[in-house]
Design an enzyme around this catalytic site. Structure first.
Site, PDB file in Angstrom:
ATOM      1  N   THR A  25       0.851  -1.183   0.000  1.00  0.00           N
ATOM      2  CA  THR A  25       0.000   0.000   0.000  1.00  0.00           C
ATOM      3  C   THR A  25       0.890   1.238   0.000  1.00  0.00           C
ATOM      4  O   THR A  25       1.890   1.287   0.730  1.00  0.00           O
ATOM      5  CB  THR A  25      -0.990   0.096   1.185  1.00  0.00           C
ATOM      6  OG1 THR A  25      -1.478   1.447   1.260  1.00  0.00           O
ATOM      7  CG2 THR A  25      -0.399  -0.249   2.526  1.00  0.00           C
ATOM      8  N   ASP A  77       0.013   3.783   1.304  1.00  0.00           N
ATOM      9  CA  ASP A  77      -0.304   4.467   2.564  1.00  0.00           C
ATOM     10  C   ASP A  77       0.676   4.105   3.696  1.00  0.00           C
ATOM     11  O   ASP A  77       0.799   4.849   4.668  1.00  0.00           O
ATOM     12  CB  ASP A  77      -1.719   4.119   3.044  1.00  0.00           C
ATOM     13  CG  ASP A  77      -2.770   4.426   2.001  1.00  0.00           C
ATOM     14  OD1 ASP A  77      -2.477   5.199   1.076  1.00  0.00           O
ATOM     15  OD2 ASP A  77      -3.888   3.879   2.105  1.00  0.00           O
ATOM     16  N   ARG A 123       2.990  32.750  -4.543  1.00  0.00           N
ATOM     17  CA  ARG A 123       1.724  32.151  -4.114  1.00  0.00           C
ATOM     18  C   ARG A 123       1.917  31.146  -2.975  1.00  0.00           C
ATOM     19  O   ARG A 123       3.014  30.640  -2.758  1.00  0.00           O
ATOM     20  CB  ARG A 123       1.106  31.360  -5.282  1.00  0.00           C
ATOM     21  CG  ARG A 123       0.491  32.238  -6.313  1.00  0.00           C
ATOM     22  CD  ARG A 123       0.003  31.387  -7.469  1.00  0.00           C
ATOM     23  NE  ARG A 123      -0.612  32.227  -8.479  1.00  0.00           N
ATOM     24  CZ  ARG A 123      -0.841  31.844  -9.716  1.00  0.00           C
ATOM     25  NH1 ARG A 123      -0.504  30.646 -10.128  1.00  0.00           N
ATOM     26  NH2 ARG A 123      -1.425  32.669 -10.561  1.00  0.00           N
ATOM     27  N   ARG A 130      -3.235  28.525  -4.472  1.00  0.00           N
ATOM     28  CA  ARG A 130      -3.716  27.523  -5.431  1.00  0.00           C
ATOM     29  C   ARG A 130      -3.577  26.140  -4.794  1.00  0.00           C
ATOM     30  O   ARG A 130      -2.772  25.944  -3.890  1.00  0.00           O
ATOM     31  CB  ARG A 130      -2.866  27.541  -6.701  1.00  0.00           C
ATOM     32  CG  ARG A 130      -2.975  28.830  -7.496  1.00  0.00           C
ATOM     33  CD  ARG A 130      -4.278  28.866  -8.287  1.00  0.00           C
ATOM     34  NE  ARG A 130      -4.264  29.962  -9.232  1.00  0.00           N
ATOM     35  CZ  ARG A 130      -4.605  31.214  -8.970  1.00  0.00           C
ATOM     36  NH1 ARG A 130      -4.983  31.556  -7.745  1.00  0.00           N
ATOM     37  NH2 ARG A 130      -4.573  32.131  -9.920  1.00  0.00           N
TER      38      ARG A 130
END
Ligand code: F6P
Length: 368
Positions: free
Chosen positions: A142, A144, A179, A283
């Site tokens: 995984t 994760d 930004r 953004r």
């Protein structure tokens, strides 16, 4: 389920979401298995193939040249749990048990063992099938990295590499346009991807599911950087992150999936709040499945090959009901039962968190 003295025929499947390194494991299992004279059945589309009866025999030519290729030559699915098989009855989803069908196909194909490559969902199913008498060996995958029993799952390093590169690329626009850039990673309820990707990419703020954040701390950090003349900020947010007292951002729910909740979209909320509360142009980018795509890193190719070859070794030694695991630098095995007891989550005291804090990363907590 007849028990033969000798292992002659094995099945292999990949369950759950795909990730880089699955093919490397399939190769790592199949090549030595064929050398031992075993027959290898590749079960298609995860447990769905076991329930429905979809499999192909794998030969050496099928696993040649796949080490570096992402995805899985066998296909995968996160909807094929035999114990929670959804059927539509009069427009409604009804959950049924198809484990009998899974066992019937295992027997019909003459399998002596099954190697199941997957994450926590796959390991839960593997435990259930083991209890019904199937000889299962698990291999943990995984992106994760949330399985407690193994120091690392393969796929994680490759995904972290993608996140790092994405941050490097987004930094150029952040810097040119002054930004704030918010980057959302996957990871479900664990923050490893955001933590490791954010650390490697040099994020200024990292927001994790395990450490609910304070909006003011986030705004403060961004404003302070701006006041110090730093022209941009990078925020790396895990899809499962949430503010203190707040809720998870859920993209959609689907009762047919092993985990019905599909997370996603928190970056949009974080970006809007930062812009509204700091006045700085912001953004966001949701990295999504880019993190699972492409070939495995060198590290993952090596780990996957070690995992695959270790798994077939366990099968030959008839050590069933076990999952391959990395402990330190060594590949070992643990019982599948123990492997699924706890989810591995980030602790605020983890070395990576402390190192990040030491270089000024803000986790959205009061100390900046
Ligand atoms: O478990 C791997 C993972 O990529 C998670 O990080 C993510 O939340 C989920 O799968 C996405 O699943 P799907 O591809 O089914 O949308």
């Amino acid at each position: 389920m007849p028990r033969r003295k000798q292992i002659k025929r094995i099945g292999i499947l990949t369950g759950g979401g795909d990730c880089p390194g699955l093919n490397a494991v399939i190769r790592g299992v199949t090549k030595p298995a064929l050398d031992h004279g075993l027959k290898v059945m590749g079960i298609l589309d995860g447990f769905e193939g076991l329930v429905i009866g979809k499999a192909i025999q794998l030969y050496d030519k099928d696993v040649s040249g796949i080490l570096s290729i992402g995805g899985t030559i066998l296909g995968s699915s996160n909807k094929g749990d035999p114990f929670h098989w959804p059927v539509e009855v009069e427009g409604k989803i009804k959950i049924t048990d198809k484990s009998k069908e899974a066992i019937e196909h295992y027997d019909a194909w003459g399998l002596d063992a099954l190697i199941a490559i997957g994450g926590d969902g796959t390991m839960h199913i593997s435990k259930g099938l083991s209890e019904l008498g199937m000889n299962v060996v698990g291999v943990p995958k995984t992106i994760d990295n949330d399985l407690e029993a193994t120091d690392l799952t393969f796929g994680h390093d490759s995904a972290v590499y993608v996140i790092t590169e994405a941050i490097d690329r987004l930094r150029t626009t952040a810097s040119a346009h002054h930004r704030v850039m918010v980057i959302e990673t996957m990871g479900r309820y664990a923050g490893w991807l955001a933590l490791n990707g954010g650390l490697a990419g040099g994020a200024d703020i990292i927001l994790l599911p395990e450490m609910p954040f304070d909006w003011d701390a986030v705004y403060e950090k961004v404003k302070r950087r701006s006041m110090m003349g730093k022209k941009y900020s990078i925020v790396c947010v895990a899809e499962g992150a949430k503010p203190k007292g707040g809720k998870l951002v859920v993209m959609k729910t689907d009762a047919k999936r092993t985990d019905p909740i599909q997370l996603g979209g928190v970056a949009a909320v974080v970006a809007k709040n930062i812009e509204d509360n700091t006045g700085l142009e912001t953004r966001y980018t949701i990295l999504g499945h880019l993190q699972r795509g492409g070939g495995p890193t060198a590290f993952d190719r090596i780990l996957s090959t070690k995992f695959g070859t270790y798994a077939i070794d366990l099968v030959i030694k008839k050590k069933f009901g076990r999952m391959v695991a990395l402990k330190g630098n060594e590949v070992k095995s643990v019982t599948i039962e123990n492997a699924i007891k706890h989810q591995k989550l980030v602790k605020p005291t983890d070395q990576a968190v402390l190192a990040a804090k030491a270089v000024g990363v803000c986790f959205g907590t009061k100390e900046l």
